[in-house]
Design a protein around this motif. Structure first.
Motif, PDB file in Angstrom:
ATOM      1  N   PRO A  73      74.043 -61.206  25.476  1.00 54.09           N
ATOM      2  CA  PRO A  73      74.362 -61.578  26.854  1.00 54.09           C
ATOM      3  C   PRO A  73      74.387 -63.090  27.079  1.00 54.09           C
ATOM      4  CG  PRO A  73      72.777 -59.778  26.822  1.00 54.09           C
ATOM      5  CD  PRO A  73      72.897 -60.273  25.414  1.00 54.09           C
ATOM      6  N   VAL A  74      73.495 -63.827  26.403  1.00 53.45           N
ATOM      7  CA  VAL A  74      73.485 -65.289  26.550  1.00 53.45           C
ATOM      8  C   VAL A  74      74.769 -65.885  25.987  1.00 53.45           C
ATOM      9  CG1 VAL A  74      72.418 -67.417  25.677  1.00 53.45           C
ATOM     10  CG2 VAL A  74      70.994 -65.611  26.666  1.00 53.45           C
ATOM     11  N   VAL A  75      75.207 -65.385  24.845  1.00 53.07           N
ATOM     12  CA  VAL A  75      76.456 -65.878  24.256  1.00 53.07           C
ATOM     13  C   VAL A  75      77.632 -65.579  25.182  1.00 53.07           C
ATOM     14  CG1 VAL A  75      78.096 -65.542  22.361  1.00 53.07           C
ATOM     15  CG2 VAL A  75      75.650 -65.767  21.878  1.00 53.07           C
ATOM     16  N   GLN A  76      77.662 -64.390  25.720  1.00 52.59           N
ATOM     17  CA  GLN A  76      78.759 -64.016  26.625  1.00 52.59           C
ATOM     18  C   GLN A  76      78.761 -64.887  27.886  1.00 52.59           C
ATOM     19  OE1 GLN A  76      78.671 -59.918  27.859  1.00 52.59           O
ATOM     20  NE2 GLN A  76      80.761 -59.957  28.623  1.00 52.59           N
ATOM     21  N   LYS A  77      77.591 -65.205  28.388  1.00 48.99           N
ATOM     22  CA  LYS A  77      77.481 -65.932  29.647  1.00 48.99           C
ATOM     23  C   LYS A  77      77.617 -67.441  29.473  1.00 48.99           C
ATOM     24  CE  LYS A  77      74.594 -65.876  33.805  1.00 48.99           C
ATOM     25  NZ  LYS A  77      73.372 -65.312  34.419  1.00 48.99           N
ATOM     26  N   LEU A  78      77.089 -67.974  28.354  1.00 52.98           N
ATOM     27  CA  LEU A  78      77.001 -69.432  28.176  1.00 52.98           C
ATOM     28  C   LEU A  78      77.759 -69.928  26.949  1.00 52.98           C
ATOM     29  CD1 LEU A  78      73.197 -69.909  28.969  1.00 52.98           C
ATOM     30  CD2 LEU A  78      75.118 -70.312  30.512  1.00 52.98           C
ATOM     31  N   SER A 129      82.573 -66.110  19.267  1.00 56.41           N
ATOM     32  CA  SER A 129      83.081 -65.033  20.119  1.00 56.41           C
ATOM     33  C   SER A 129      83.466 -63.798  19.315  1.00 56.41           C
ATOM     34  CB  SER A 129      84.301 -65.513  20.905  1.00 56.41           C
ATOM     35  OG  SER A 129      85.336 -65.950  20.021  1.00 56.41           O
ATOM     36  N   GLU A 130      83.506 -63.923  17.977  1.00 56.59           N
ATOM     37  CA  GLU A 130      83.841 -62.778  17.127  1.00 56.59           C
ATOM     38  C   GLU A 130      82.628 -62.268  16.345  1.00 56.59           C
ATOM     39  OE1 GLU A 130      88.575 -63.621  16.184  1.00 56.59           O
ATOM     40  OE2 GLU A 130      87.078 -64.180  14.683  1.00 56.59           O
ATOM     41  N   TYR A 131      81.907 -63.181  15.704  1.00 57.60           N
ATOM     42  CA  TYR A 131      80.834 -62.682  14.830  1.00 57.60           C
ATOM     43  C   TYR A 131      79.614 -62.181  15.620  1.00 57.60           C
ATOM     44  CZ  TYR A 131      77.542 -66.702  14.840  1.00 57.60           C
ATOM     45  OH  TYR A 131      76.628 -67.666  15.178  1.00 57.60           O
ATOM     46  N   VAL A 132      79.358 -62.756  16.790  1.00 54.85           N
ATOM     47  CA  VAL A 132      78.221 -62.266  17.568  1.00 54.85           C
ATOM     48  C   VAL A 132      78.461 -60.838  18.069  1.00 54.85           C
ATOM     49  CG1 VAL A 132      76.845 -62.586  19.664  1.00 54.85           C
ATOM     50  CG2 VAL A 132      77.318 -64.541  18.173  1.00 54.85           C
ATOM     51  N   PRO A 133      79.611 -60.520  18.680  1.00 46.86           N
ATOM     52  CA  PRO A 133      79.848 -59.121  19.050  1.00 46.86           C
ATOM     53  C   PRO A 133      79.833 -58.167  17.850  1.00 46.86           C
ATOM     54  CG  PRO A 133      81.361 -60.553  20.227  1.00 46.86           C
ATOM     55  CD  PRO A 133      80.672 -61.403  19.200  1.00 46.86           C
ATOM     56  N   PHE A 134      80.381 -58.637  16.707  1.00 44.49           N
ATOM     57  CA  PHE A 134      80.411 -57.776  15.520  1.00 44.49           C
ATOM     58  C   PHE A 134      78.992 -57.501  15.036  1.00 44.49           C
ATOM     59  CE2 PHE A 134      80.755 -56.804  11.012  1.00 44.49           C
ATOM     60  CZ  PHE A 134      81.822 -55.913  10.979  1.00 44.49           C
ATOM     61  N   ASN A 135      78.183 -58.546  14.897  1.00 47.82           N
ATOM     62  CA  ASN A 135      76.814 -58.344  14.418  1.00 47.82           C
ATOM     63  C   ASN A 135      75.945 -57.654  15.467  1.00 47.82           C
ATOM     64  OD1 ASN A 135      77.275 -59.289  11.867  1.00 47.82           O
ATOM     65  ND2 ASN A 135      76.452 -61.342  12.236  1.00 47.82           N
ATOM     66  N   PRO A 218      71.814 -77.862  34.434  1.00 48.72           N
ATOM     67  CA  PRO A 218      72.206 -76.478  34.129  1.00 48.72           C
ATOM     68  C   PRO A 218      73.587 -76.151  34.684  1.00 48.72           C
ATOM     69  CG  PRO A 218      69.964 -76.568  34.951  1.00 48.72           C
ATOM     70  CD  PRO A 218      70.550 -77.927  35.175  1.00 48.72           C
ATOM     71  N   PRO A 219      74.413 -75.472  33.892  1.00 49.55           N
ATOM     72  CA  PRO A 219      75.740 -75.075  34.392  1.00 49.55           C
ATOM     73  C   PRO A 219      75.614 -73.994  35.462  1.00 49.55           C
ATOM     74  CG  PRO A 219      75.307 -74.080  32.257  1.00 49.55           C
ATOM     75  CD  PRO A 219      74.186 -75.033  32.500  1.00 49.55           C
ATOM     76  N   GLN A 220      76.699 -73.794  36.176  1.00 44.47           N
ATOM     77  CA  GLN A 220      76.711 -72.816  37.245  1.00 44.47           C
ATOM     78  C   GLN A 220      76.350 -71.425  36.742  1.00 44.47           C
ATOM     79  OE1 GLN A 220      76.670 -74.971  40.192  1.00 44.47           O
ATOM     80  NE2 GLN A 220      77.425 -72.962  40.823  1.00 44.47           N
ATOM     81  N   GLU A 221      76.704 -71.153  35.488  1.00 38.29           N
ATOM     82  CA  GLU A 221      76.418 -69.824  34.917  1.00 38.29           C
ATOM     83  C   GLU A 221      74.925 -69.527  34.885  1.00 38.29           C
ATOM     84  OE1 GLU A 221      80.511 -70.841  33.587  1.00 38.29           O
ATOM     85  OE2 GLU A 221      78.632 -71.912  33.931  1.00 38.29           O
ATOM     86  N   CYS A 222      74.098 -70.563  34.814  1.00 36.69           N
ATOM     87  CA  CYS A 222      72.652 -70.365  34.812  1.00 36.69           C
ATOM     88  C   CYS A 222      72.132 -69.972  36.182  1.00 36.69           C
ATOM     89  CB  CYS A 222      71.946 -71.646  34.362  1.00 36.69           C
ATOM     90  SG  CYS A 222      71.988 -71.926  32.576  1.00 36.69           S
ATOM     91  N   LYS A 223      72.933 -70.210  37.204  1.00 34.82           N
ATOM     92  CA  LYS A 223      72.483 -69.956  38.578  1.00 34.82           C
ATOM     93  C   LYS A 223      72.955 -68.619  39.102  1.00 34.82           C
ATOM     94  CE  LYS A 223      72.771 -74.944  39.314  1.00 34.82           C
ATOM     95  NZ  LYS A 223      73.434 -76.046  40.057  1.00 34.82           N
TER      96      LYS A 223
END
Length: 224
Positions: A73-78, A129-135, A218-223
């Motif tokens: 989820p962190v990779v997807q969000k940030l 964006s590829e290896y994290v979803p795969f693993n 912090p980016p907006q995604e953190c909020k």
């Protein structure tokens, strides 16, 4: 007219210099490079990035939960704000006998193979964006060849090069690298072991909170 042309050339040269140093920052973590990035950030609008290093094992129950429930989820969000490095080795042991390298893993030979499969996925799917979803998909299962095939189908990725790699000496060489990187840690007493900007993360905290607290701005995604 000549003065205007000179100003344009100087401005372009400044942009090129910042681009060069920004690329260096993605590959190194030297203080000098980071200082240069600070100077150039306003000019190029380069987003601040937090580095995450994750040391884990493919069959460790806590690692599986952490990878699926927190890292993914962190990779997807940030994704645009982090630099991620993952090391599939954990508390395994590397042994060399007669120029042959073997591994002993906490959860047996199946985990050793799974670690190699993860290493090959990182090698052949170099984009985060590829290896994290795969693993992540592998961590939801048992990191076997069959799982790799199913994860490839689910994500519309060609898993055959990954499986071929995992069944060859290439996987051994990749895992040797991750073993050597893991051995550089002096006090890793548990896995998953997470380091954020060179500081060990408190395992009692959530990854998203720890990462967001590390940003200067912090980016907006953190909020959200």
């Amino acid at each position: 007219m000549n003065v205007l042309l000179l100003l344009l050339i100087l401005s372009f040269a400044s942009t090129i210099q910042c681009d060069i140093h920004t690329n260096r920052i993605e590959d190194t973590l030297s203080t000098e490079a980071n200082d240069t990035n600070t100077l150039c950030k306003d000019h190029l609008q380069v987003p601040e990035k937090v580095r995450i290093d994750l040391y884990y094992e493919s069959l460790c129950p806590y690692c599986k939960q952490f990878y699926v429930k927190e890292l993914a989820p962190v990779v997807q969000k940030l994704m645009n704000y982090i630099e991620l490095y993952t090391y599939p080795f954990g508390h395994a042991q590397m042994k060399k006998n007669d120029n042959k390298t073997t591994f002993e893993c906490q959860h047996g030979p199946t985990e050793c193979y799974g670690n190699g499969l993860h290493a090959c996925a990182i090698q052949y799917l170099p984009k985060m964006s590829e290896y994290v979803p795969f693993n992540t998909c592998l961590m939801e299962k048992w990191s076997t060849d069959k799982d790799a095939e199913q994860c490839g189908q689910r994500l519309h990725l060609n898993a055959e090069p990954i499986r071929t790699c995992a069944n060859s000496d290439e996987a051994i060489n990749l895992v040797i690298y991750y073993a050597q990187e893991t051995e550089k840690l002096k006090n890793m007493s548990y896995v998953p072991y997470t380091v954020i900007n060179h500081k060990v993360m408190d395992p009692e905290t959530d990854l998203i909170d720890s990462v967001c607290a590390t940003f200067e701005k912090p980016p907006q995604e953190c909020k959200k």
